[in-house]
Write a protein that holds these residues in place. Structure first.
Motif, short mmCIF file in Angstrom:
data_model
loop_
_atom_site.label_atom_id
_atom_site.label_comp_id
_atom_site.label_asym_id
_atom_site.label_seq_id
_atom_site.Cartn_x
_atom_site.Cartn_y
_atom_site.Cartn_z
N ARG A 59 0.83 -1.19 0.00
CA ARG A 59 0.00 0.00 0.00
C ARG A 59 0.87 1.25 0.00
N TRP A 89 -7.26 8.44 6.96
CA TRP A 89 -6.96 8.38 8.38
C TRP A 89 -6.71 9.79 8.90
N ASN A 103 -4.87 -3.63 5.64
CA ASN A 103 -4.22 -2.39 6.01
C ASN A 103 -3.74 -2.48 7.46
N THR A 104 -2.61 -1.86 7.74
CA THR A 104 -2.07 -1.73 9.09
C THR A 104 -1.95 -3.09 9.79
N ILE A 142 0.84 5.10 1.64
CA ILE A 142 0.25 6.05 2.56
C ILE A 142 0.60 7.46 2.09
N TYR A 194 -10.83 6.35 10.98
CA TYR A 194 -10.71 5.83 9.62
C TYR A 194 -12.03 6.08 8.89
N GLN A 209 0.61 11.22 2.94
CA GLN A 209 0.51 12.12 4.08
C GLN A 209 0.16 13.52 3.59
N THR A 253 -4.73 6.28 2.49
CA THR A 253 -4.02 5.05 2.16
C THR A 253 -4.69 4.36 0.98
#
Length: 277
Positions: A160, A256, A190-191, A162, A204, A164, A181
Motif C-alpha cells: 500500500r 486516516w 491495512n495496518t 500512505i 478511519y 501524508q 491510504t
C-alpha cells in the motif's frame, strides 16, 4: 445538531455486544444530500464530519454544544473531497478541490462554506477537526503533492501507499494529522501487523468500495480483539488504547486522521503477531 459520543475504556469494551460496538465506534450515515453531519467524540475531542452540497451551498456553522462564536474559533480542520469537484470558501477565498484533494484550514477562520462546482457531479466532502491553540495558514493539498510512504508487500497482501497530507514535514497544523491510504491491486490488509499509539486517537473513513463490499475492521486491545463490519463511506472511531486494522472483501481506500498528545507520524508502538488474540 451534533451527535455526541462519550469516551470509552478497554475494560468495559470487553463486554460490548456487536450492537454496542457499532453504537460506540461506527459512524454509518455521515453523508446526506444537502446536509452537514457532525459527530463529536470525547476521545481527544475530535469532530468527524461529512458534507454533501448537491443543490445548496452548505455553511459550516458552529453547533450550540461548542459554546463558541464560530466553528474554528478554537479548532482546526482538514477536508478531503471524495466526490465531484468541490468549492470550499474560507472567509471569501475560494479553493477548488478535485477528487481526493485536501484542504487544511487553521484556527480563526470565521466563514466556511462548501458547494458543488457542478451539481451534476455532486461534491462529497469528509472532514476531521481537532482542538487548536495556534493558527496555521490555509493550504490545499493535491493527491499528487502529498508525501507518499510505501509499505507492505504483495506476499503479505498489504502492499500500500500512505499519502501524508497534513503532517510535520508537510502542511503544518497544530495537532491534526491526516492522509489517505491506497492499496495496490490484489491486496486486502491495512495496518497489519497492527500498532497502538496511546498518545492519540485515530479515525478511519473507508470509501471507494462497491455496494456489496465490506471491510472487517479489527479493533480492541491486542489481547482482546473485536471487529466491525464496515460498508462504503462509513467511519470508525479508534480510541488510543485500540489497534486499528482491516481486511477488505474487495478493493477499498481509507482516510486516516489523528489528534492527541504527540505530533509525529512515527509515534506508534508495534504489536507482535504472537501477541494478538
Amino acid at each position: 445538531m451534533m451527535e455526541i459520543r462519550h469516551a470509552t475504556n478497554p475494560v468495559e469494551a470487553k463486554q460490548y455486544t456487536t450492537e454496542r460496538l457499532r453504537q460506540e465506534y461506527l459512524i454509518e450515515d455521515l453523508f446526506q444530500p444537502d446536509q452537514i453531519k457532525l459527530v463529536y467524540t470525547h476521545h481527544d475531542r475530535v469532530i468527524v464530519g461529512g458534507a454533501v452540497p448537491v443543490k445548496e451551498t452548505l455553511a459550516l456553522e458552529v453547533p450550540a454544544e461548542l459554546r463558541t462564536d464560530y466553528f474554528l474559533e478554537r479548532r482546526e480542520v482538514g477536508f478531503i473531497a471524495i466526490g465531484g469537484p468541490t468549492v470550499i470558501t474560507i472567509d471569501g477565498e475560494e479553493h477548488l478541490l478535485q477528487h481526493k484533494d485536501g484542504l487544511y484550514v487553521g484556527k480563526g477562520a470565521r466563514e466556511v462554506s462548501l458547494r458543488s462546482q457542478d451539481p451534476s457531479q455532486p461534491a462529497k466532502v469528509y472532514f476531521v477537526s481537532t482542538l487548536a491553540h495556534q493558527s496555521y495558514p490555509t493550504a490545499k493539498i493535491a493527491l499528487a503533492e502529498a508525501n507518499p510512504v510505501h509499505l507492505g508487500s504483495l506476499e503479505s497482501s498489504n502492499e500500500r501507499t500512505i499519502y501524508q497530507y497534513i503532517h510535520a514535514d508537510g502542511v503544518q497544523s497544530c495537532q491534526l494529522m491526516m492522509g489517505m491510504t491506497l492499496l495496490k491491486p490484489n491486496n486486502i490488509w491495512n495496518t497489519m501487523p497492527p500498532h497502538l499509539h496511546d498518545r492519540r486517537m485515530e479515525v478511519y473513513l473507508y470509501f471507494d468500495m462497491d455496494e456489496q463490499a465490506r471491510v472487517f475492521h479489527l479493533m480492541g486491545e491486542p489481547q482482546e480483539t473485536r471487529h466491525l463490519v464496515v460498508k462504503n463511506e462509513q467511519a470508525v472511531i479508534s480510541p488510543s488504547w485500540s489497534i486499528h486494522s482491516g481486511a477488505g472483501t474487495s478493493p477499498y481506500t481509507f482516510i486516516w486522521a489523528m489528534g492527541g498528545e504527540n505530533y509525529t507520524f512515527k509515534d506508534m508502538d508495534a504489536v507482535a503477531m504472537e501477541d494478538l488474540k
